[in-house]
Design a protein around this motif. Structure first.
Motif, PDB file in Angstrom:
ATOM      1  N   UNK A  59       0.822  -1.212   0.000  1.00 38.66           N
ATOM      2  CA  UNK A  59       0.000   0.000   0.000  1.00 38.66           C
ATOM      3  C   UNK A  59       0.858   1.264   0.000  1.00 38.66           C
ATOM      4  N   UNK A  60       1.994   1.220   0.684  1.00 35.26           N
ATOM      5  CA  UNK A  60       2.903   2.369   0.676  1.00 35.26           C
ATOM      6  C   UNK A  60       3.472   2.590  -0.727  1.00 35.26           C
ATOM      7  N   UNK A  61       3.909   1.523  -1.378  1.00 36.78           N
ATOM      8  CA  UNK A  61       4.457   1.632  -2.735  1.00 36.78           C
ATOM      9  C   UNK A  61       3.377   2.147  -3.694  1.00 36.78           C
ATOM     10  N   UNK A  62       2.176   1.661  -3.558  1.00 33.83           N
ATOM     11  CA  UNK A  62       1.092   2.112  -4.428  1.00 33.83           C
ATOM     12  C   UNK A  62       0.773   3.586  -4.178  1.00 33.83           C
ATOM     13  N   UNK A  63       0.774   3.999  -2.908  1.00 24.71           N
ATOM     14  CA  UNK A  63       0.527   5.400  -2.568  1.00 24.71           C
ATOM     15  C   UNK A  63       1.562   6.312  -3.194  1.00 24.71           C
ATOM     16  N   UNK A  64       2.820   5.905  -3.189  1.00 28.16           N
ATOM     17  CA  UNK A  64       3.891   6.686  -3.823  1.00 28.16           C
ATOM     18  C   UNK A  64       3.655   6.769  -5.327  1.00 28.16           C
ATOM     19  N   UNK A  65       3.247   5.687  -5.929  1.00 31.42           N
ATOM     20  CA  UNK A  65       2.977   5.666  -7.372  1.00 31.42           C
ATOM     21  C   UNK A  65       1.859   6.636  -7.728  1.00 31.42           C
ATOM     22  N   UNK A  66       0.810   6.616  -6.945  1.00 26.54           N
ATOM     23  CA  UNK A  66      -0.339   7.488  -7.198  1.00 26.54           C
ATOM     24  C   UNK A  66       0.061   8.952  -7.048  1.00 26.54           C
ATOM     25  N   UNK A  67       0.899   9.268  -6.060  1.00 25.38           N
ATOM     26  CA  UNK A  67       1.363  10.638  -5.868  1.00 25.38           C
ATOM     27  C   UNK A  67       2.201  11.099  -7.060  1.00 25.38           C
ATOM     28  N   UNK A  68       3.005  10.209  -7.611  1.00 23.97           N
ATOM     29  CA  UNK A  68       3.829  10.553  -8.786  1.00 23.97           C
ATOM     30  C   UNK A  68       2.949  10.874  -9.975  1.00 23.97           C
ATOM     31  N   UNK A  69       1.856  10.132 -10.143  1.00 19.51           N
ATOM     32  CA  UNK A  69       0.969  10.310 -11.292  1.00 19.51           C
ATOM     33  C   UNK A  69       0.056  11.519 -11.118  1.00 19.51           C
ATOM     34  N   UNK A  70      -0.167  11.935  -9.861  1.00 19.41           N
ATOM     35  CA  UNK A  70      -1.129  12.992  -9.556  1.00 19.41           C
ATOM     36  C   UNK A  70      -0.603  14.311  -9.786  1.00 19.41           C
TER      37      UNK A  70
END
Length: 70
Positions: A59-70
């Motif tokens: 979930x932490x890795x996914x959260x970082x990914x989403x922040x990069x895309x946002x």
């Protein structure tokens, strides 16, 4: 008529999949021995279950990914 063990197991999996907000999903895979040892050590160090460590890391890795895309 009595249910077979396979029928009972299928019902159990269905209940798990629909429990809670999103339910749960089973992950069954082989990983490198080093990754398995790292998971063991992380769980022991943080006094968490392997499941909890995996959930947090993913979930932490996914959260970082989403922040990069946002």
């Amino acid at each position: 008529m009595a249910k077979t063990a396979a029928q009972r197991q299928a019902e159990y999996r269905d209940r798990r999949a629909t429990a809670g907000e999103n339910g749960e999903r089973r992950i069954n895979t082989w990983v490198d021995a080093g990754a398995a040892l790292a998971l063991d050590r992380l769980a022991e160090h943080h006094k968490l279950s392997k499941r909890e460590v995996l959930e947090r890391v993913l979930l932490e890795a996914y959260g970082e990914l989403v922040q990069e895309d946002g």
